[in-house]
Design a protein around this motif. Structure first.
Motif, PDB file in Angstrom:
ATOM      1  N   ILE A   4      -1.093  -7.681   0.719  1.00 59.24           N
ATOM      2  CA  ILE A   4      -0.022  -8.009  -0.216  1.00 59.24           C
ATOM      3  C   ILE A   4       0.149  -9.522  -0.244  1.00 59.24           C
ATOM      4  N   LEU A   5       0.045 -10.096  -1.423  1.00 62.15           N
ATOM      5  CA  LEU A   5       0.270 -11.528  -1.597  1.00 62.15           C
ATOM      6  C   LEU A   5       1.575 -11.727  -2.362  1.00 62.15           C
ATOM      7  N   VAL A   6       2.240 -12.831  -2.097  1.00 58.49           N
ATOM      8  CA  VAL A   6       3.485 -13.138  -2.803  1.00 58.49           C
ATOM      9  C   VAL A   6       3.445 -14.579  -3.282  1.00 58.49           C
ATOM     10  N   GLU A   7       3.781 -14.771  -4.540  1.00 60.06           N
ATOM     11  CA  GLU A   7       3.921 -16.106  -5.107  1.00 60.06           C
ATOM     12  C   GLU A   7       5.324 -16.241  -5.667  1.00 60.06           C
ATOM     13  N   PHE A   8       5.896 -17.428  -5.554  1.00 61.55           N
ATOM     14  CA  PHE A   8       7.239 -17.672  -6.065  1.00 61.55           C
ATOM     15  C   PHE A   8       7.172 -18.702  -7.189  1.00 61.55           C
ATOM     16  N   HIS A   9       7.783 -18.351  -8.321  1.00 62.96           N
ATOM     17  CA  HIS A   9       7.761 -19.221  -9.499  1.00 62.96           C
ATOM     18  C   HIS A   9       9.163 -19.273 -10.108  1.00 62.96           C
ATOM     19  N   ASN A  10       9.947 -20.275  -9.774  1.00 62.53           N
ATOM     20  CA  ASN A  10      11.232 -20.509 -10.443  1.00 62.53           C
ATOM     21  C   ASN A  10      12.088 -19.248 -10.579  1.00 62.53           C
ATOM     22  N   GLY A  11      12.386 -18.628  -9.458  1.00 56.06           N
ATOM     23  CA  GLY A  11      13.239 -17.453  -9.466  1.00 56.06           C
ATOM     24  C   GLY A  11      12.506 -16.133  -9.587  1.00 56.06           C
ATOM     25  N   VAL A  12      11.196 -16.185  -9.739  1.00 52.63           N
ATOM     26  CA  VAL A  12      10.377 -14.979  -9.874  1.00 52.63           C
ATOM     27  C   VAL A  12       9.517 -14.804  -8.634  1.00 52.63           C
ATOM     28  N   ALA A  13       9.555 -13.601  -8.038  1.00 52.02           N
ATOM     29  CA  ALA A  13       8.641 -13.252  -6.950  1.00 52.02           C
ATOM     30  C   ALA A  13       7.531 -12.388  -7.530  1.00 52.02           C
ATOM     31  N   LYS A  14       6.329 -12.891  -7.465  1.00 48.61           N
ATOM     32  CA  LYS A  14       5.167 -12.161  -7.968  1.00 48.61           C
ATOM     33  C   LYS A  14       4.458 -11.520  -6.778  1.00 48.61           C
ATOM     34  N   ILE A  15       4.529 -10.194  -6.703  1.00 54.08           N
ATOM     35  CA  ILE A  15       3.923  -9.437  -5.607  1.00 54.08           C
ATOM     36  C   ILE A  15       2.587  -8.884  -6.097  1.00 54.08           C
ATOM     37  N   ILE A  16       1.526  -9.218  -5.365  1.00 58.61           N
ATOM     38  CA  ILE A  16       0.166  -8.888  -5.809  1.00 58.61           C
ATOM     39  C   ILE A  16      -0.485  -7.919  -4.830  1.00 58.61           C
ATOM     40  N   PHE A  17      -0.879  -6.759  -5.338  1.00 61.18           N
ATOM     41  CA  PHE A  17      -1.670  -5.832  -4.523  1.00 61.18           C
ATOM     42  C   PHE A  17      -3.044  -6.473  -4.329  1.00 61.18           C
ATOM     43  N   ASN A  18      -3.463  -6.612  -3.076  1.00 59.35           N
ATOM     44  CA  ASN A  18      -4.639  -7.441  -2.812  1.00 59.35           C
ATOM     45  C   ASN A  18      -5.697  -6.720  -1.971  1.00 59.35           C
ATOM     46  N   ARG A  19      -6.135  -5.575  -2.473  1.00 61.18           N
ATOM     47  CA  ARG A  19      -7.315  -4.913  -1.907  1.00 61.18           C
ATOM     48  C   ARG A  19      -8.300  -4.665  -3.053  1.00 61.18           C
ATOM     49  N   PRO A  20      -8.759  -5.733  -3.704  1.00 62.15           N
ATOM     50  CA  PRO A  20      -9.576  -5.548  -4.918  1.00 62.15           C
ATOM     51  C   PRO A  20     -10.858  -4.772  -4.668  1.00 62.15           C
ATOM     52  N   GLU A  21     -11.401  -4.868  -3.450  1.00 63.04           N
ATOM     53  CA  GLU A  21     -12.631  -4.135  -3.140  1.00 63.04           C
ATOM     54  C   GLU A  21     -12.413  -2.630  -3.141  1.00 63.04           C
ATOM     55  N   ALA A  22     -11.161  -2.202  -3.007  1.00 55.86           N
ATOM     56  CA  ALA A  22     -10.798  -0.777  -3.033  1.00 55.86           C
ATOM     57  C   ALA A  22      -9.906  -0.478  -4.236  1.00 55.86           C
ATOM     58  N   PHE A  23     -10.006  -1.286  -5.278  1.00 57.93           N
ATOM     59  CA  PHE A  23      -9.200  -1.138  -6.494  1.00 57.93           C
ATOM     60  C   PHE A  23      -7.704  -1.090  -6.165  1.00 57.93           C
ATOM     61  N   ASN A  24      -7.336  -1.861  -5.143  1.00 55.36           N
ATOM     62  CA  ASN A  24      -5.936  -1.985  -4.713  1.00 55.36           C
ATOM     63  C   ASN A  24      -5.304  -0.645  -4.347  1.00 55.36           C
ATOM     64  N   SER A  25      -6.124   0.259  -3.832  1.00 56.86           N
ATOM     65  CA  SER A  25      -5.582   1.535  -3.354  1.00 56.86           C
ATOM     66  C   SER A  25      -4.792   1.301  -2.069  1.00 56.86           C
ATOM     67  N   PHE A  26      -3.819   2.166  -1.842  1.00 57.69           N
ATOM     68  CA  PHE A  26      -2.920   2.007  -0.707  1.00 57.69           C
ATOM     69  C   PHE A  26      -3.496   2.593   0.571  1.00 57.69           C
ATOM     70  N   ASN A  27      -3.467   1.802   1.635  1.00 61.78           N
ATOM     71  CA  ASN A  27      -3.575   2.329   2.984  1.00 61.78           C
ATOM     72  C   ASN A  27      -2.215   2.104   3.652  1.00 61.78           C
ATOM     73  N   ARG A  28      -2.093   2.532   4.889  1.00 54.21           N
ATOM     74  CA  ARG A  28      -0.794   2.446   5.550  1.00 54.21           C
ATOM     75  C   ARG A  28      -0.309   0.999   5.662  1.00 54.21           C
ATOM     76  N   GLU A  29      -1.209   0.111   6.018  1.00 57.28           N
ATOM     77  CA  GLU A  29      -0.819  -1.289   6.202  1.00 57.28           C
ATOM     78  C   GLU A  29      -0.272  -1.872   4.917  1.00 57.28           C
ATOM     79  N   MET A  30      -0.918  -1.581   3.804  1.00 58.84           N
ATOM     80  CA  MET A  30      -0.484  -2.125   2.519  1.00 58.84           C
ATOM     81  C   MET A  30       0.861  -1.536   2.096  1.00 58.84           C
TER      82      MET A  30
END
Length: 259
Positions: A4-30
């Motif tokens: 999980i990546l997070v970027e902050f832009h002027n009041g906006v939190a952009k949360i990015i699912f970051n397992r592109p090799e697994a098409f951002n599928s969920f495991n427990r850690e994520m």
């Protein structure tokens, strides 16, 4: 690298699912990291709008099937639902800040339903949605059976869940599954513009509106009217309301602080 990546832009939190090799599928850690990140955004007063999106070609492909088929890693479906997806959906609906799902690619299974639970869903032209559960002998989870029939009607939702048909972004828009489709080339720019607009609005009022919408799913008309009265009085006591009225009288653009 973090799932999980997070970027902050002027009041906006952009949360990015970051397992592109697994098409951002969920495991427990994520799943657990997403919950932690949403909790931080809840209490951070500098965050006034939240985006969920994916890194790479997918928004989120749902559950990582490699995890559930691994004897060493499989947490079991009870734990996956009760400790992963259900708490994520609860957070999305109870955080009193607007949450945008910016669907940048395929959204499948739990990934599709996490998107549908958000306040505003936008998609790139090339994105798609699929209730993939029936393809592997499972039932829809992550509140899909709650939100999808309410968004597009019982009959359409039933067919999509039973058949597991893929729906492209334009079809999803015409069905009422999402708010708007943006050009793929300008997608990030467009959804960031929308999130920035929300971040400058009266956050307190937006949060109370979200609470009203949540309760409208189960309230009677009488109960909803009573809640509207209660929350309107609360909104009228906010700093943002005072600023909004003053700005209107002074014929200027209001500067809301989210209080």
């Amino acid at each position: 690298m973090s799932s999980i990546l997070v970027e902050f832009h002027n009041g906006v939190a952009k949360i990015i699912f970051n397992r592109p090799e697994a098409f951002n599928s969920f495991n427990r850690e994520m799943a657990l990291r997403l919950q932690e990140t949403l909790d931080k955004c809840t209490v951070d007063t500098n965050v006034r709008a939240i985006i969920l999106t994916g890194n790479g070609k997918a928004f989120c492909a749902g559950q990582d099937l490699k995890e559930v088929t691994s004897p060493e890693l499989n947490p079991g479906f009870r734990k996956i639902l009760e400790e992963h997806y259900n708490p994520i959906i609860e957070r999305i609906r109870t955080i009193e800040k607007p949450i945008i799902a910016a669907v940048n690619g395929v959204a499948a299974g739990a990934g599709a339903n996490i998107a549908l639970a958000c306040d505003i869903v936008v998609a790139a032209e090339h994105a798609s949605f699929i209730q993939a559960f029936s393809k592997i002998g499972l039932v829809p989870d992550s509140a899909g059976t709650f939100f999808l029939p309410r968004l597009i009607g019982f009959q359409k939702a039933s067919a999509l869940m039973l058949l597991g048909d893929k729906v492209n972004a334009k079809q999803a828009e015409s069905l009422g599954m999402l708010y708007k489709v943006f050009n793929s080339d300008t997608f990030e720019e467009d959804y960031m513009k929308l999130a920035t607009q929300l971040s400058k609005m009266p956050t307190k009022a937006l949060g109370l509106t979200k609470r009203l919408l949540n309760n409208s799913m189960t309230n009677t008309v009488t109960e909803q009217l009573a809640l509207e009265s209660e929350l309107q009085i609360e909104a009228a006591e906010s700093e943002d309301y005072a600023e909004g009225v003053t700005a209107f009288v002074e014929k200027r653009k209001p500067i809301f602080k989210g209080k």
